[in-house]
Write a protein that holds these residues in place. Structure first.
Motif, mmCIF file in Angstrom:
data_model
loop_
_atom_site.group_PDB
_atom_site.id
_atom_site.type_symbol
_atom_site.label_atom_id
_atom_site.label_comp_id
_atom_site.label_asym_id
_atom_site.label_seq_id
_atom_site.Cartn_x
_atom_site.Cartn_y
_atom_site.Cartn_z
ATOM 1 N N GLY A 43 -2.224 40.603 -30.640
ATOM 2 C CA GLY A 43 -1.550 41.754 -30.048
ATOM 3 C C GLY A 43 -2.154 43.034 -30.600
ATOM 4 N N ILE A 44 -1.706 44.181 -30.039
ATOM 5 C CA ILE A 44 -2.253 45.467 -30.486
ATOM 6 C C ILE A 44 -1.212 46.286 -31.247
ATOM 7 C CG2 ILE A 44 -4.049 45.599 -28.712
ATOM 8 C CD1 ILE A 44 -2.216 47.509 -27.137
ATOM 9 N N GLY A 45 0.025 45.758 -31.311
ATOM 10 C CA GLY A 45 1.070 46.454 -32.054
ATOM 11 C C GLY A 45 2.161 45.476 -32.436
ATOM 12 N N GLU A 85 2.905 46.898 -19.164
ATOM 13 C CA GLU A 85 3.222 46.743 -20.574
ATOM 14 C C GLU A 85 3.522 45.285 -20.912
ATOM 15 O OE1 GLU A 85 5.651 50.267 -21.235
ATOM 16 O OE2 GLU A 85 6.506 49.264 -22.975
ATOM 17 N N GLY A 86 3.045 44.850 -22.065
ATOM 18 C CA GLY A 86 3.354 43.506 -22.538
ATOM 19 C C GLY A 86 4.055 43.587 -23.885
ATOM 20 N N GLU A 121 -2.235 57.959 -23.148
ATOM 21 C CA GLU A 121 -2.356 56.684 -22.438
ATOM 22 C C GLU A 121 -2.004 55.467 -23.300
ATOM 23 O OE1 GLU A 121 -6.045 56.823 -20.150
ATOM 24 O OE2 GLU A 121 -5.098 58.239 -18.776
ATOM 25 N N LEU A 122 -2.972 54.566 -23.569
ATOM 26 C CA LEU A 122 -2.626 53.291 -24.225
ATOM 27 C C LEU A 122 -1.948 53.491 -25.591
ATOM 28 C CD1 LEU A 122 -2.646 50.205 -24.256
ATOM 29 C CD2 LEU A 122 -4.942 50.292 -25.230
ATOM 30 N N LEU A 126 1.788 52.459 -26.576
ATOM 31 C CA LEU A 126 2.063 51.577 -27.718
ATOM 32 C C LEU A 126 3.103 52.230 -28.652
ATOM 33 C CD1 LEU A 126 -0.386 49.521 -29.764
ATOM 34 C CD2 LEU A 126 1.001 51.155 -30.988
ATOM 35 N N PHE A 127 2.912 53.498 -28.955
ATOM 36 C CA PHE A 127 3.857 54.199 -29.841
ATOM 37 C C PHE A 127 5.273 54.154 -29.260
ATOM 38 C CE2 PHE A 127 0.760 57.362 -32.127
ATOM 39 C CZ PHE A 127 0.256 56.309 -32.854
#
Ligand code: ZN
Length: 177
Positions: A43-45, A85-86, A121-122, A126-127
Motif C-alpha cells: 500500500g501507499i499509506g 480510492e482504495g 492530487e494523489l 492520501l492525506f
C-alpha cells in the motif's frame, strides 16, 4: 507484538485516535512496523488504527520516499479531484470519489518538529484518506447512498468464501453515481 491489518467490520476502525503526547523509541518502532506492513501489503499509506493502534499517526510513501505524520490536521483545502480510492482495510474495492484536489497539511515529524506539507492530487488524496482513519471514518462513510449499496454488495461478494470461489479475485471499481 505482531500487528495485522484490521478490515472493515473491526470496531477499532470506527474509533477516534488519540493525540500523541510523546515521541519515544516505542513510537519509532511502531512506525517501523507500520512501514513493513504497508510495503508488504502493498500500500501507499497506513494509519495506526488500521493495525489496531488508537494513535493519531500515519505513514506513507507514494514513491517519493517514506514519511510519517503525527497529530496531523488539514489547514486549508481547495479544488475538486476525482480519484478511484482504495483502502487496505477494505481490500479489493476501489471507489471513485470527489474530494478537494489540494490540501495544506500540518503535523509533527518523528524528530518532533512541526511540519507543513502542500499536497496535490494523489498525495492530497492520501492525506485526506489517512486523516479520515484517525477520525474513525471509512470510505463507506464518504460514498453516495447508491455507491454504498453497490460497494457493500461487492465487498460481501469478494470476501464471502463460496461466492469468491466462483469468480476471479479481481479488484472492483465502484463508479461515482
Ligand atoms: Zn484506508
Amino acid at each position: 507484538m505482531a500487528y495485522e491489518i484490521r478490515t472493515y467490520g473491526d470496531p477499532v476502525l470506527k474509533s477516534t485516535a488519540l493525540e500523541i503526547q510523546k515521541i519515544d523509541d516505542k513510537l519509532v518502532r511502531l512506525t517501523d512496523e507500520m512501514f513493513d506492513i504497508m510495503y508488504d501489503a502493498p500500500g501507499i499509506g497506513l494509519a495506526a488504527p488500521q493495525i489496531g493502534v488508537q494513535k493519531k499517526l500515519f505513514v506513507y510513501d507514494i514513491g517519493d520516499g517514506a514519511d510519517v505524520l503525527i497529530n496531523p490536521e488539514i489547514v486549508e483545502s481547495s479544488g475538486e479531484w476525482i480519484y478511484e480510492e482504495g483502502c487496505l482495510s477494505i481490500p479489493g474495492l476501489y471507489v471513485e470519489m470527489i474530494r478537494p484536489k489540494e490540501v495544506l497539511m500540518r503535523g509533527i515529524n518523528l524528530a518532533g518538529e512541526e511540519v507543513t506539507v502542500e499536497a496535490d492530487e494523489l498525495l492530497s488524496r492520501l492525506f485526506q484518506h489517512e486523516l479520515d482513519h484517525l477520525n474513525g471514518v471509512l470510505m463507506f462513510d464518504r460514498m453516495t447512498t447508491d455507491q454504498r449499496a453497490e460497494a457493500l454488495a461487492e465487498y460481501r461478494r469478494l470476501h464471502d468464501g463460496e461466492a469468491k470461489a466462483k469468480r476471479p479475485d479481481e479488484p472492483r471499481v465502484i463508479k461515482l453515481k
